[in-house]
Enzyme design. Structure first.
Site, PDB file in Angstrom:
ATOM      1  N   HIS A  61     -31.213  11.179 -11.665  1.00 19.09           N
ATOM      2  CA  HIS A  61     -30.847  12.207 -10.690  1.00 19.09           C
ATOM      3  C   HIS A  61     -31.679  11.977  -9.426  1.00 19.09           C
ATOM      4  O   HIS A  61     -32.740  11.341  -9.477  1.00 19.09           O
ATOM      5  CB  HIS A  61     -31.126  13.597 -11.251  1.00 19.09           C
ATOM      6  CG  HIS A  61     -30.075  14.077 -12.212  1.00 19.09           C
ATOM      7  ND1 HIS A  61     -30.302  15.120 -13.081  1.00 19.09           N
ATOM      8  CD2 HIS A  61     -28.796  13.680 -12.441  1.00 19.09           C
ATOM      9  CE1 HIS A  61     -29.205  15.344 -13.790  1.00 19.09           C
ATOM     10  NE2 HIS A  61     -28.292  14.468 -13.432  1.00 19.09           N
TER      11      HIS A  61
ATOM     12  N   LYS B  43     -35.417   9.659  -8.958  1.00 21.35           N
ATOM     13  CA  LYS B  43     -35.301   8.237  -8.613  1.00 21.35           C
ATOM     14  C   LYS B  43     -36.673   7.590  -8.408  1.00 21.35           C
ATOM     15  O   LYS B  43     -36.896   6.461  -8.826  1.00 21.35           O
ATOM     16  CB  LYS B  43     -34.411   8.055  -7.388  1.00 21.35           C
ATOM     17  CG  LYS B  43     -32.940   8.346  -7.711  1.00 21.35           C
ATOM     18  CD  LYS B  43     -32.037   7.967  -6.593  1.00 21.35           C
ATOM     19  CE  LYS B  43     -30.614   8.428  -6.763  1.00 21.35           C
ATOM     20  NZ  LYS B  43     -30.023   8.353  -8.083  1.00 21.35           N
TER      21      LYS B  43
ATOM     22  N   GLY C 286     -25.361   2.874  -8.505  1.00 15.89           N
ATOM     23  CA  GLY C 286     -25.625   2.146  -7.270  1.00 15.89           C
ATOM     24  C   GLY C 286     -26.947   2.418  -6.583  1.00 15.89           C
ATOM     25  O   GLY C 286     -27.732   1.497  -6.329  1.00 15.89           O
ATOM     26  N   THR C 287     -27.218   3.658  -6.265  1.00 12.09           N
ATOM     27  CA  THR C 287     -28.431   3.973  -5.516  1.00 12.09           C
ATOM     28  C   THR C 287     -29.674   3.725  -6.355  1.00 12.09           C
ATOM     29  O   THR C 287     -30.639   3.113  -5.883  1.00 12.09           O
ATOM     30  CB  THR C 287     -28.395   5.435  -5.027  1.00 12.09           C
ATOM     31  OG1 THR C 287     -27.180   5.642  -4.295  1.00 12.09           O
ATOM     32  CG2 THR C 287     -29.569   5.743  -4.114  1.00 12.09           C
ATOM     33  N   THR C 288     -29.649   4.170  -7.595  1.00  5.22           N
ATOM     34  CA  THR C 288     -30.796   3.939  -8.480  1.00  5.22           C
ATOM     35  C   THR C 288     -31.044   2.445  -8.631  1.00  5.22           C
ATOM     36  O   THR C 288     -32.186   1.984  -8.519  1.00  5.22           O
ATOM     37  CB  THR C 288     -30.556   4.592  -9.851  1.00  5.22           C
ATOM     38  OG1 THR C 288     -30.397   6.004  -9.682  1.00  5.22           O
ATOM     39  CG2 THR C 288     -31.704   4.323 -10.809  1.00  5.22           C
TER      40      THR C 288
ATOM     41  N   ASP D 277     -21.686   6.686 -12.940  1.00  6.63           N
ATOM     42  CA  ASP D 277     -22.050   7.178 -14.266  1.00  6.63           C
ATOM     43  C   ASP D 277     -20.874   7.036 -15.226  1.00  6.63           C
ATOM     44  O   ASP D 277     -21.049   6.753 -16.409  1.00  6.63           O
ATOM     45  CB  ASP D 277     -22.554   8.616 -14.204  1.00  6.63           C
ATOM     46  CG  ASP D 277     -21.553   9.571 -13.588  1.00  6.63           C
ATOM     47  OD1 ASP D 277     -20.990   9.242 -12.528  1.00  6.63           O
ATOM     48  OD2 ASP D 277     -21.324  10.650 -14.159  1.00  6.63           O
TER      49      ASP D 277
ATOM     50  N   HIS E 167     -22.911  17.033  -7.803  1.00  6.29           N
ATOM     51  CA  HIS E 167     -22.424  15.661  -7.588  1.00  6.29           C
ATOM     52  C   HIS E 167     -23.175  14.636  -8.430  1.00  6.29           C
ATOM     53  O   HIS E 167     -22.806  13.479  -8.455  1.00  6.29           O
ATOM     54  CB  HIS E 167     -22.534  15.288  -6.105  1.00  6.29           C
ATOM     55  CG  HIS E 167     -23.955  15.072  -5.650  1.00  6.29           C
ATOM     56  ND1 HIS E 167     -24.766  16.111  -5.257  1.00  6.29           N
ATOM     57  CD2 HIS E 167     -24.700  13.955  -5.542  1.00  6.29           C
ATOM     58  CE1 HIS E 167     -25.957  15.626  -4.909  1.00  6.29           C
ATOM     59  NE2 HIS E 167     -25.942  14.322  -5.082  1.00  6.29           N
TER      60      HIS E 167
END
Length: 140
Positions: free
Chosen positions: A14, A18, A41-43, A66, A93
């Protein structure tokens, strides 16, 4: 890791977790580097940038990353899920934890939702305690 057994490990965090995921992966980079890693993606981007680990990146959680990892769990292609969640401040989200946890339960995939459990699982991974997953999910 014993006898060359490698695992497919998924990383999800979440937004508020991160940084913790990044610090965890820095601390256990030596162990994680012997396994196949994937992440939302971001993680994945943040962790890869900080650690130099090779990570297959899916879409961000808001775009369904996810769910992509959930599909891999459903196909028995993930051996371990590290999902650092914020139980107090999760936003709508962010990844749907109930679906991911249910899939892990159905397919007997070890899952850590906090750093304490993640440390136990990763240390067990290093000792070979999770090698039974290779019987369930043999790699070529």
């Amino acid at each position: 890791m014993k006898d060359g057994v490698f695992m497919n490990i998924a990383l999800i965090a979440h937004d508020s977790k991160k940084e913790l995921m990044t610090q965890f992966c820095i601390a256990y980079c030596g162990i994680l580097s012997h396994h196949n890693l994937c992440a939302t993606g971001t993680t994945g981007r943040i962790v890869a940038d900080a650690t130099g680990l090779e990570i297959k990146k899916y879409m961000s959680g808001t775009q369904g990353g996810d769910q992509q990892i959930g599909a891999r769990i459903a196909c028995n292609e993930i051996d371990l899920l590290l999902f650092f969640r914020d139980p107090l401040n999760a936003k709508p989200h962010e990844p749907n934890e109930a679906n991911l946890l249910r899939l892990c339960d159905v397919h007997n995939v070890p899952v850590a939702t906090n750093i304490a459990t993640a440390e136990s699982l990763v240390r067990g991974l290093e000792r070979g305690d999770l090698d039974w997953r290779d019987i369930v999910n043999p790699k070529k």
